[in-house]
Design a protein around this motif. Structure first.
Motif, PDB file in Angstrom:
ATOM      1  N   LEU A  39       0.868  -1.175   0.000  1.00  0.00           N
ATOM      2  CA  LEU A  39       0.000   0.000   0.000  1.00  0.00           C
ATOM      3  C   LEU A  39       0.912   1.234   0.000  1.00  0.00           C
ATOM      4  CD1 LEU A  39      -2.641  -0.927   2.753  1.00  0.00           C
ATOM      5  CD2 LEU A  39      -2.974  -0.971   0.276  1.00  0.00           C
ATOM      6  N   GLY A  40       1.597   1.435  -1.095  1.00  0.00           N
ATOM      7  CA  GLY A  40       2.514   2.574  -1.149  1.00  0.00           C
ATOM      8  C   GLY A  40       3.655   2.411  -0.169  1.00  0.00           C
ATOM      9  N   ASP A  41       3.635   3.192   0.919  1.00  0.00           N
ATOM     10  CA  ASP A  41       4.742   3.145   1.881  1.00  0.00           C
ATOM     11  C   ASP A  41       4.547   2.104   2.981  1.00  0.00           C
ATOM     12  OD1 ASP A  41       2.766   4.326   3.414  1.00  0.00           O
ATOM     13  OD2 ASP A  41       3.938   6.085   3.981  1.00  0.00           O
ATOM     14  N   LEU A  42       3.540   1.245   2.843  1.00  0.00           N
ATOM     15  CA  LEU A  42       3.276   0.207   3.837  1.00  0.00           C
ATOM     16  C   LEU A  42       3.132  -1.134   3.140  1.00  0.00           C
ATOM     17  CD1 LEU A  42       2.590  -0.504   6.829  1.00  0.00           C
ATOM     18  CD2 LEU A  42       0.182  -0.108   6.238  1.00  0.00           C
ATOM     19  N   ASP A  43       4.015  -2.079   3.477  1.00  0.00           N
ATOM     20  CA  ASP A  43       3.900  -3.446   2.972  1.00  0.00           C
ATOM     21  C   ASP A  43       3.258  -4.317   4.040  1.00  0.00           C
ATOM     22  OD1 ASP A  43       5.129  -2.787   0.570  1.00  0.00           O
ATOM     23  OD2 ASP A  43       7.128  -3.271   1.320  1.00  0.00           O
ATOM     24  N   VAL A  44       2.391  -5.226   3.595  1.00  0.00           N
ATOM     25  CA  VAL A  44       1.632  -6.078   4.502  1.00  0.00           C
ATOM     26  C   VAL A  44       1.810  -7.528   4.067  1.00  0.00           C
ATOM     27  CG1 VAL A  44      -0.590  -6.489   5.602  1.00  0.00           C
ATOM     28  CG2 VAL A  44      -0.072  -4.217   4.662  1.00  0.00           C
ATOM     29  N   GLU A  45       2.175  -8.378   5.018  1.00  0.00           N
ATOM     30  CA  GLU A  45       2.356  -9.805   4.763  1.00  0.00           C
ATOM     31  C   GLU A  45       1.348 -10.585   5.596  1.00  0.00           C
ATOM     32  OE1 GLU A  45       5.985 -13.125   4.822  1.00  0.00           O
ATOM     33  OE2 GLU A  45       6.195 -11.214   5.901  1.00  0.00           O
ATOM     34  N   SER A  46       0.668 -11.537   4.973  1.00  0.00           N
ATOM     35  CA  SER A  46      -0.280 -12.379   5.698  1.00  0.00           C
ATOM     36  C   SER A  46       0.336 -13.753   5.962  1.00  0.00           C
ATOM     37  CB  SER A  46      -1.571 -12.559   4.885  1.00  0.00           C
ATOM     38  OG  SER A  46      -1.322 -13.268   3.695  1.00  0.00           O
ATOM     39  N   PHE A  47      -0.079 -14.366   7.067  1.00  0.00           N
ATOM     40  CA  PHE A  47       0.380 -15.722   7.372  1.00  0.00           C
ATOM     41  C   PHE A  47      -0.718 -16.465   8.132  1.00  0.00           C
ATOM     42  CE2 PHE A  47       1.968 -12.740  10.542  1.00  0.00           C
ATOM     43  CZ  PHE A  47       1.582 -13.303  11.749  1.00  0.00           C
ATOM     44  N   GLY A  48      -0.901 -17.723   7.805  1.00  0.00           N
ATOM     45  CA  GLY A  48      -1.948 -18.522   8.416  1.00  0.00           C
ATOM     46  C   GLY A  48      -1.565 -18.990   9.802  1.00  0.00           C
ATOM     47  N   VAL A  49      -2.584 -19.140  10.657  1.00  0.00           N
ATOM     48  CA  VAL A  49      -2.378 -19.664  12.007  1.00  0.00           C
ATOM     49  C   VAL A  49      -3.346 -20.818  12.237  1.00  0.00           C
ATOM     50  CG1 VAL A  49      -1.560 -17.464  12.938  1.00  0.00           C
ATOM     51  CG2 VAL A  49      -4.009 -17.999  13.007  1.00  0.00           C
ATOM     52  N   ALA A  61       4.411  -7.231  14.056  1.00  0.00           N
ATOM     53  CA  ALA A  61       3.685  -8.475  13.810  1.00  0.00           C
ATOM     54  C   ALA A  61       2.631  -8.716  14.883  1.00  0.00           C
ATOM     55  CB  ALA A  61       4.657  -9.660  13.783  1.00  0.00           C
ATOM     56  N   ILE A  62       1.475  -9.214  14.453  1.00  0.00           N
ATOM     57  CA  ILE A  62       0.388  -9.584  15.358  1.00  0.00           C
ATOM     58  C   ILE A  62       0.172 -11.084  15.258  1.00  0.00           C
ATOM     59  CG2 ILE A  62      -2.027  -9.230  15.980  1.00  0.00           C
ATOM     60  CD1 ILE A  62      -1.950  -6.582  14.467  1.00  0.00           C
ATOM     61  N   VAL A  63       0.202 -11.771  16.416  1.00  0.00           N
ATOM     62  CA  VAL A  63      -0.035 -13.215  16.456  1.00  0.00           C
ATOM     63  C   VAL A  63      -0.954 -13.526  17.633  1.00  0.00           C
ATOM     64  CG1 VAL A  63       0.970 -15.516  16.455  1.00  0.00           C
ATOM     65  CG2 VAL A  63       2.333 -13.580  15.643  1.00  0.00           C
ATOM     66  N   THR A  64      -2.233 -13.712  17.352  1.00  0.00           N
ATOM     67  CA  THR A  64      -3.160 -14.180  18.377  1.00  0.00           C
ATOM     68  C   THR A  64      -4.056 -15.243  17.749  1.00  0.00           C
ATOM     69  OG1 THR A  64      -4.941 -12.571  17.968  1.00  0.00           O
ATOM     70  CG2 THR A  64      -3.167 -11.878  19.437  1.00  0.00           C
ATOM     71  N   ASP A  65      -4.970 -15.798  18.534  1.00  0.00           N
ATOM     72  CA  ASP A  65      -5.953 -16.759  18.015  1.00  0.00           C
ATOM     73  C   ASP A  65      -5.285 -17.927  17.294  1.00  0.00           C
ATOM     74  OD1 ASP A  65      -8.950 -15.347  18.147  1.00  0.00           O
ATOM     75  OD2 ASP A  65      -7.261 -13.948  18.113  1.00  0.00           O
ATOM     76  N   THR A  66      -4.402 -18.584  18.003  1.00  0.00           N
ATOM     77  CA  THR A  66      -3.748 -19.763  17.444  1.00  0.00           C
ATOM     78  C   THR A  66      -3.458 -20.748  18.564  1.00  0.00           C
ATOM     79  OG1 THR A  66      -1.927 -20.552  16.048  1.00  0.00           O
ATOM     80  CG2 THR A  66      -1.404 -18.784  17.617  1.00  0.00           C
ATOM     81  N   GLY A  67      -3.627 -22.037  18.268  1.00  0.00           N
ATOM     82  CA  GLY A  67      -3.362 -23.058  19.274  1.00  0.00           C
ATOM     83  C   GLY A  67      -1.884 -23.288  19.508  1.00  0.00           C
ATOM     84  N   TYR A  68      -1.092 -22.996  18.491  1.00  0.00           N
ATOM     85  CA  TYR A  68       0.365 -23.074  18.622  1.00  0.00           C
ATOM     86  C   TYR A  68       0.978 -22.196  17.542  1.00  0.00           C
ATOM     87  CZ  TYR A  68       0.332 -26.238  14.588  1.00  0.00           C
ATOM     88  OH  TYR A  68       0.160 -26.770  13.338  1.00  0.00           O
ATOM     89  N   VAL A  69       2.240 -21.859  17.711  1.00  0.00           N
ATOM     90  CA  VAL A  69       2.961 -21.063  16.718  1.00  0.00           C
ATOM     91  C   VAL A  69       3.883 -22.003  15.959  1.00  0.00           C
ATOM     92  CG1 VAL A  69       4.493 -19.101  16.333  1.00  0.00           C
ATOM     93  CG2 VAL A  69       2.813 -19.023  18.191  1.00  0.00           C
ATOM     94  N   SER A  70       3.586 -22.222  14.704  1.00  0.00           N
ATOM     95  CA  SER A  70       4.328 -23.188  13.904  1.00  0.00           C
ATOM     96  C   SER A  70       5.724 -22.684  13.563  1.00  0.00           C
ATOM     97  CB  SER A  70       3.574 -23.481  12.603  1.00  0.00           C
ATOM     98  OG  SER A  70       3.572 -22.329  11.769  1.00  0.00           O
ATOM     99  N   ASP A  71       6.576 -23.596  13.128  1.00  0.00           N
ATOM    100  CA  ASP A  71       7.917 -23.214  12.673  1.00  0.00           C
ATOM    101  C   ASP A  71       7.821 -22.224  11.504  1.00  0.00           C
ATOM    102  OD1 ASP A  71       8.979 -24.907  14.554  1.00  0.00           O
ATOM    103  OD2 ASP A  71       9.404 -26.528  13.137  1.00  0.00           O
ATOM    104  N   ARG A  72       6.830 -22.427  10.649  1.00  0.00           N
ATOM    105  CA  ARG A  72       6.652 -21.533   9.502  1.00  0.00           C
ATOM    106  C   ARG A  72       6.333 -20.119   9.958  1.00  0.00           C
ATOM    107  NH1 ARG A  72       2.029 -20.030   7.894  1.00  0.00           N
ATOM    108  NH2 ARG A  72       0.997 -21.808   8.867  1.00  0.00           N
ATOM    109  N   VAL A  73       5.414 -19.993  10.917  1.00  0.00           N
ATOM    110  CA  VAL A  73       5.078 -18.659  11.420  1.00  0.00           C
ATOM    111  C   VAL A  73       6.270 -18.049  12.139  1.00  0.00           C
ATOM    112  CG1 VAL A  73       3.632 -17.392  13.065  1.00  0.00           C
ATOM    113  CG2 VAL A  73       2.606 -19.100  11.547  1.00  0.00           C
TER     114      VAL A  73
END
Length: 269
Positions: free
Chosen positions: A116-126, A146-158
Motif C-alpha cells: 500500500l505505497g509506503d506500507l507493505d503487509v504480509e499475511s500468514f496462516g495460524v 507483527a500480530i499473532v493471536t488466536d492460534t493453538g500453537y505457533v508453527s515453525d513456519r510462522v
C-alpha cells in the motif's frame, strides 16, 4: 515532501471480547480487525486523537465476532475504507455483519504480501478453529510489526516469518490453572487448550523466546480472556520466563499490557 515519522501503532482493544489495532505511516492509516461496535471503535480512535474517517484499509483476520463485529458498520459508514481478508473468511462472515459493499472488498490470500505505497503487509496462516484464520505483519522504513493471536500453537513456519520483528502483539489468552478451575464447560476448555484454540501465558512466552531478536524492542501481551487470565499474572509469567532465559526484560525490550476497553498510547515502532 512529507516527513517520515515512521511506523506508528496503537492496540485499541485486545481480549476475548473484542480486538482492533491501529497502524499508520505517512501515507496510510489502517486497522487490523474491528471486533467492537462502530461507536466503541470511534471512541477508542478519538482517545488517541485519530478519526475512523481517515482510515483507508481494514484487514480482517478471521470471522469470529470478537474480530469482525464492527466490520459491517465501518464498511457501510466510511466510503473510503477498503476491506481485506482471504476468500474463506469473507465467505464465513456471520450474518450479523450485514451486507457489505462488494466493490470495496479485496481478497488477500494467506502467505501473500501486498504493498500500500509506503506500507507493505504480509499475511500468514495460524492454527485456529476458523475458516482460514490469518494474521499480518507490517513493514515500513526498515521497521516491522507483527500480530499473532488466536492460534493453538505457533508453527515453525510462522516463527520463521515473524522472527526478529521490532514489535509484537503476542497472544497470552489464559492461565492454565485458572482455565482448569474456571467456569467454562469441559468441552470449551478442551477447545481453548487444543491445537486450534488459543495460546496460554506459557505458550506465548515460549513463542516469544523463539522469535525475538536484537531488533525487538516492544512486546504487547494480547487477547487475554476476562474469565481465565488477569493482566498482572500474564505479565509476570511472561517476564519471568523470558528473564530465566537471560533475555533483557526492561533493558533490551519492554513488555506492555493490552486492555479490552482502553487503547494503548500510540507508539513509534
Amino acid at each position: 515532501m512529507t516527513e517520515d515519522f515512521g511506523l506508528r501503532v496503537s492496540v485499541l482493544a485486545s481480549s476475548s471480547s473484542g480486538n482492533a489495532t491501529y497502524i499508520e505511516t505517512p501515507g496510510h492509516k489502517v486497522l487490523v480487525d474491528a471486533g467492537l461496535s462502530g461507536k466503541k471503535l470511534a471512541a477508542l480512535m478519538k482517545s488517541i486523537n485519530r478519526d475512523l474517517a481517515d482510515v483507508d484499509s481494514l484487514f480482517i483476520t478471521h470471522e469470529h465476532t470478537d474480530h469482525c463485529a464492527g466490520l459491517g458498520v465501518l464498511a457501510r459508514r466510511y466510503p473510503q475504507l477498503m476491506v481485506y481478508a482471504n476468500a474463506p473468511t469473507f465467505a464465513a462472515l456471520p450474518k450479523s455483519v450485514g451486507k457489505l459493499p462488494q466493490e470495496r472488498l479485496r481478497v488477500f490470500e494467506e502467505g501473500a504480501t501486498m504493498s500500500l505505497g509506503d506500507l507493505d503487509v504480509e499475511s500468514f496462516g495460524v492454527s485456529h478453529d476458523a475458516a482460514a484464520a490469518q494474521f499480518y505483519q507490517f513493514y515500513h522504513a526498515g521497521k516491522r510489526f507483527a500480530i499473532v493471536t488466536d492460534t493453538g500453537y505457533v508453527s515453525d513456519r510462522v516463527e520463521g516469518t515473524i522472527r526478529d520483528a521490532d514489535a509484537y502483539v503476542m497472544e497470552c489468552n489464559h492461565d492454565l490453572e485458572m482455565l482448569r478451575t474456571g467456569p467454562y464447560p469441559w468441552s470449551l476448555k478442551q477447545r481453548i487448550i487444543g491445537d486450534t484454540g488459543h495460546l496460554s501465558n506459557e505458550d506465548g512466552a515460549n513463542a516469544l523466546m523463539d522469535v525475538m531478536g536484537p531488533h525487538t524492542k516492544r512486546v504487547y501481551l494480547g487477547h487475554l480472556s476476562p474469565h481465565n487470565n488477569v493482566k498482572a499474572l500474564a505479565h509476570i509469567t511472561v517476564a519471568n520466563m523470558l528473564m530465566e532465559q537471560g533475555l533483557g526484560v526492561g533493558h533490551d525490550f519492554n513488555i506492555y499490557d493490552t486492555d479490552p476497553a482502553v487503547a494503548d498510547p500510540l507508539f513509534t515502532v
